[in-house]
Design an enzyme around this catalytic site. Sequence first.
Site, short mmCIF file in Angstrom:
data_model
loop_
_atom_site.label_atom_id
_atom_site.label_comp_id
_atom_site.label_asym_id
_atom_site.label_seq_id
_atom_site.Cartn_x
_atom_site.Cartn_y
_atom_site.Cartn_z
N TYR A 14 32.13 31.47 39.54
CA TYR A 14 31.56 32.19 40.68
C TYR A 14 30.81 31.28 41.66
CZ TYR A 14 32.61 36.03 37.54
OH TYR A 14 33.25 36.90 36.71
N HIS A 19 29.92 36.51 46.87
CA HIS A 19 29.00 37.36 46.12
C HIS A 19 27.79 36.57 45.59
CE1 HIS A 19 28.77 41.51 45.26
NE2 HIS A 19 29.21 41.53 44.03
N PHE A 64 24.68 39.12 35.51
CA PHE A 64 25.78 39.42 36.42
C PHE A 64 25.29 40.45 37.43
CE2 PHE A 64 28.09 37.41 33.01
CZ PHE A 64 28.93 36.57 33.71
N ASN A 66 26.09 43.35 38.75
CA ASN A 66 25.96 44.80 38.59
C ASN A 66 24.83 45.23 37.67
OD1 ASN A 66 28.18 44.82 40.22
ND2 ASN A 66 29.59 45.59 38.69
N ASP A 91 24.21 39.72 49.48
CA ASP A 91 25.32 39.61 50.41
C ASP A 91 25.57 40.99 51.03
OD1 ASP A 91 28.08 40.60 48.65
OD2 ASP A 91 26.26 40.10 47.56
N ASN A 112 26.30 47.13 44.24
CA ASN A 112 25.98 47.44 42.85
C ASN A 112 24.76 46.70 42.31
OD1 ASN A 112 28.00 49.36 42.54
ND2 ASN A 112 29.52 47.81 42.03
#
Length: 185
Positions: A14, A19, A64, A66, A91, A112
Amino acid sequence: MKMIVGLGNIGARYDKTRHNTGFMIVDELAERNHIDFDKEKCNAMIGLGMIENEKVILVKPKTFMNESGRAVKPLMDYYKIDKDDILIIQDDLDMEVGRIRLRQKGSAGGHNGIKSIIQHVGTQEFKRLKVGIGRPKIMTVVDWVLGKFKPSEQLQFNNAKDQAVDAIEYWIASGDFMKTMNKFN
Protein backbone atom coordinates in the site's frame (compact mmCIF):
# COMPACT_ATOMS: atom_id res chain seq x y z
CA MET A 1 -1.44 17.63 23.63
CA LYS A 2 -2.63 17.31 20.05
CA MET A 3 -3.12 14.00 18.25
CA ILE A 4 -2.60 14.01 14.48
CA VAL A 5 -3.82 10.81 12.79
CA GLY A 6 -2.94 9.94 9.23
CA LEU A 7 -5.24 7.33 7.72
CA GLY A 8 -3.88 4.56 5.52
CA ASN A 9 -3.07 0.88 5.21
CA ILE A 10 0.01 -0.83 6.65
CA GLY A 11 2.31 -2.84 4.38
CA ALA A 12 4.59 -2.40 1.38
CA ARG A 13 1.72 -3.27 -0.98
CA TYR A 14 0.00 0.00 0.00
CA ASP A 15 3.02 2.35 0.09
CA LYS A 16 2.41 5.58 -1.81
CA THR A 17 -1.13 4.60 -2.85
CA ARG A 18 -3.88 7.21 -2.96
CA HIS A 19 -5.56 5.66 0.09
CA ASN A 20 -2.32 6.17 2.06
CA THR A 21 -2.44 9.93 1.63
CA GLY A 22 -2.90 10.38 5.38
CA PHE A 23 0.21 8.29 6.12
CA MET A 24 2.27 10.27 3.59
CA ILE A 25 1.26 13.59 5.12
CA VAL A 26 1.86 12.53 8.72
CA ASP A 27 5.25 11.13 7.60
CA GLU A 28 6.13 14.52 6.08
CA LEU A 29 5.01 16.29 9.27
CA ALA A 30 7.19 13.92 11.33
CA GLU A 31 10.19 14.45 9.06
CA ARG A 32 9.89 18.25 9.14
CA ASN A 33 9.71 18.22 12.93
CA HIS A 34 12.26 15.46 13.64
CA ILE A 35 9.75 13.05 15.16
CA ASP A 36 10.29 9.30 14.79
CA PHE A 37 7.56 6.68 14.63
CA ASP A 38 9.40 4.56 17.17
CA LYS A 39 6.61 3.18 19.35
CA GLU A 40 3.63 0.88 18.93
CA LYS A 41 0.58 1.29 21.11
CA CYS A 42 -3.14 0.51 20.74
CA ASN A 43 -2.83 -0.97 17.24
CA ALA A 44 -0.90 2.02 15.92
CA MET A 45 2.57 3.25 15.11
CA ILE A 46 3.14 6.46 17.05
CA GLY A 47 5.65 9.25 17.30
CA LEU A 48 5.78 11.60 20.27
CA GLY A 49 7.37 15.02 20.02
CA MET A 50 6.96 18.77 19.99
CA ILE A 51 5.67 21.03 17.23
CA GLU A 52 5.53 24.79 17.85
CA ASN A 53 6.04 24.24 21.61
CA GLU A 54 3.04 21.88 21.77
CA LYS A 55 3.26 18.20 22.68
CA VAL A 56 1.99 16.06 19.83
CA ILE A 57 1.35 12.43 19.14
CA LEU A 58 1.51 11.45 15.48
CA VAL A 59 -0.45 8.30 14.65
CA LYS A 60 -0.58 5.74 11.84
CA PRO A 61 -3.20 3.09 12.70
CA LYS A 62 -2.14 -0.50 11.97
CA THR A 63 -5.75 -1.68 11.80
CA PHE A 64 -6.14 -1.02 8.07
CA MET A 65 -8.28 1.84 6.87
CA ASN A 66 -11.74 0.41 7.54
CA GLU A 67 -11.00 -0.21 11.24
CA SER A 68 -9.13 3.03 12.05
CA GLY A 69 -11.40 3.78 15.01
CA ARG A 70 -10.05 0.69 16.82
CA ALA A 71 -6.72 2.53 17.14
CA VAL A 72 -7.92 6.13 17.50
CA LYS A 73 -10.30 5.74 20.45
CA PRO A 74 -7.95 3.71 22.71
CA LEU A 75 -5.15 6.23 22.05
CA MET A 76 -7.47 9.12 22.94
CA ASP A 77 -8.33 7.33 26.18
CA TYR A 78 -4.75 6.36 27.02
CA TYR A 79 -3.34 9.86 26.47
CA LYS A 80 -6.51 11.59 27.76
CA ILE A 81 -6.94 13.55 24.54
CA ASP A 82 -10.19 15.41 23.98
CA LYS A 83 -11.94 15.18 20.60
CA ASP A 84 -11.20 18.92 20.13
CA ASP A 85 -7.47 18.13 20.10
CA ILE A 86 -7.46 15.48 17.36
CA LEU A 87 -7.03 15.99 13.63
CA ILE A 88 -7.70 13.17 11.16
CA ILE A 89 -5.94 13.33 7.77
CA GLN A 90 -7.90 11.53 5.06
CA ASP A 91 -7.98 11.10 1.31
CA ASP A 92 -11.04 12.47 -0.54
CA LEU A 93 -12.34 11.15 -3.85
CA ASP A 94 -14.57 14.16 -4.44
CA MET A 95 -11.71 16.66 -4.55
CA GLU A 96 -9.22 17.00 -7.35
CA VAL A 97 -5.60 16.04 -6.73
CA GLY A 98 -3.71 18.96 -5.21
CA ARG A 99 -6.58 20.40 -3.16
CA ILE A 100 -6.90 20.36 0.61
CA ARG A 101 -9.84 21.22 2.81
CA LEU A 102 -10.12 21.56 6.57
CA ARG A 103 -13.40 20.70 8.30
CA GLN A 104 -14.43 20.98 11.95
CA LYS A 105 -16.91 18.11 11.79
CA GLY A 106 -19.17 16.22 9.42
CA SER A 107 -20.44 12.88 8.25
CA ALA A 108 -18.22 10.10 6.94
CA GLY A 109 -19.19 10.95 3.37
CA GLY A 110 -18.68 7.33 2.33
CA HIS A 111 -15.13 7.13 3.75
CA ASN A 112 -14.86 3.87 5.70
CA GLY A 113 -11.95 5.02 7.85
CA ILE A 114 -13.95 8.04 9.02
CA LYS A 115 -17.03 5.83 9.56
CA SER A 116 -14.99 3.63 11.88
CA ILE A 117 -13.68 6.62 13.85
CA ILE A 118 -17.19 8.08 14.21
CA GLN A 119 -18.44 4.69 15.43
CA HIS A 120 -15.66 4.23 18.01
CA VAL A 121 -15.34 7.84 19.20
CA GLY A 122 -19.14 8.27 19.30
CA THR A 123 -19.29 11.62 17.51
CA GLN A 124 -18.84 13.28 14.11
CA GLU A 125 -17.39 16.34 15.81
CA PHE A 126 -13.67 16.04 15.24
CA LYS A 127 -11.35 17.98 12.95
CA ARG A 128 -10.39 16.65 9.52
CA LEU A 129 -7.91 17.54 6.87
CA LYS A 130 -9.15 16.21 3.55
CA VAL A 131 -6.71 15.81 0.69
CA GLY A 132 -7.99 15.37 -2.85
CA ILE A 133 -7.11 12.20 -4.73
CA GLY A 134 -9.55 12.67 -7.63
CA ARG A 135 -12.22 10.28 -8.82
CA PRO A 136 -11.62 7.55 -11.42
CA LYS A 137 -13.17 7.95 -14.85
CA ILE A 138 -12.80 4.34 -15.99
CA MET A 139 -11.55 2.00 -13.24
CA THR A 140 -13.32 0.94 -10.04
CA VAL A 141 -13.03 3.07 -6.91
CA VAL A 142 -11.18 0.25 -5.10
CA ASP A 143 -8.56 -0.05 -7.87
CA TRP A 144 -8.25 3.76 -7.93
CA VAL A 145 -7.68 4.29 -4.19
CA LEU A 146 -5.28 1.35 -3.99
CA GLY A 147 -3.36 2.63 -7.03
CA LYS A 148 -0.53 5.15 -7.09
CA PHE A 149 -0.67 8.72 -8.33
CA LYS A 150 0.08 9.10 -12.03
CA PRO A 151 3.37 10.88 -12.82
CA SER A 152 1.29 13.79 -14.17
CA GLU A 153 -0.39 14.14 -10.74
CA GLN A 154 2.70 13.84 -8.56
CA LEU A 155 3.55 17.56 -8.55
CA GLN A 156 0.00 18.52 -7.51
CA PHE A 157 0.04 15.89 -4.78
CA ASN A 158 3.44 17.04 -3.49
CA ASN A 159 2.15 20.64 -3.35
CA ALA A 160 -0.96 19.47 -1.46
CA LYS A 161 1.22 17.52 0.96
CA ASP A 162 3.34 20.61 1.68
CA GLN A 163 0.26 22.79 2.08
CA ALA A 164 -1.35 20.22 4.40
CA VAL A 165 1.72 20.12 6.66
CA ASP A 166 1.84 23.94 6.65
CA ALA A 167 -1.82 24.01 7.73
CA ILE A 168 -1.25 21.51 10.55
CA GLU A 169 1.73 23.46 11.86
CA TYR A 170 -0.23 26.72 11.62
CA TRP A 171 -3.14 25.20 13.59
CA ILE A 172 -0.81 23.94 16.30
CA ALA A 173 1.01 27.29 16.53
CA SER A 174 -2.15 29.45 16.50
CA GLY A 175 -4.41 27.13 18.47
CA ASP A 176 -7.26 28.45 16.32
CA PHE A 177 -8.79 25.96 13.87
CA MET A 178 -11.26 28.47 12.42
CA LYS A 179 -8.40 30.85 11.61
CA THR A 180 -6.53 27.93 10.04
CA MET A 181 -9.57 27.03 7.93
CA ASN A 182 -9.89 30.62 6.75
CA LYS A 183 -6.23 30.73 5.74
CA PHE A 184 -5.92 27.35 3.99
CA ASN A 185 -9.39 26.49 2.59
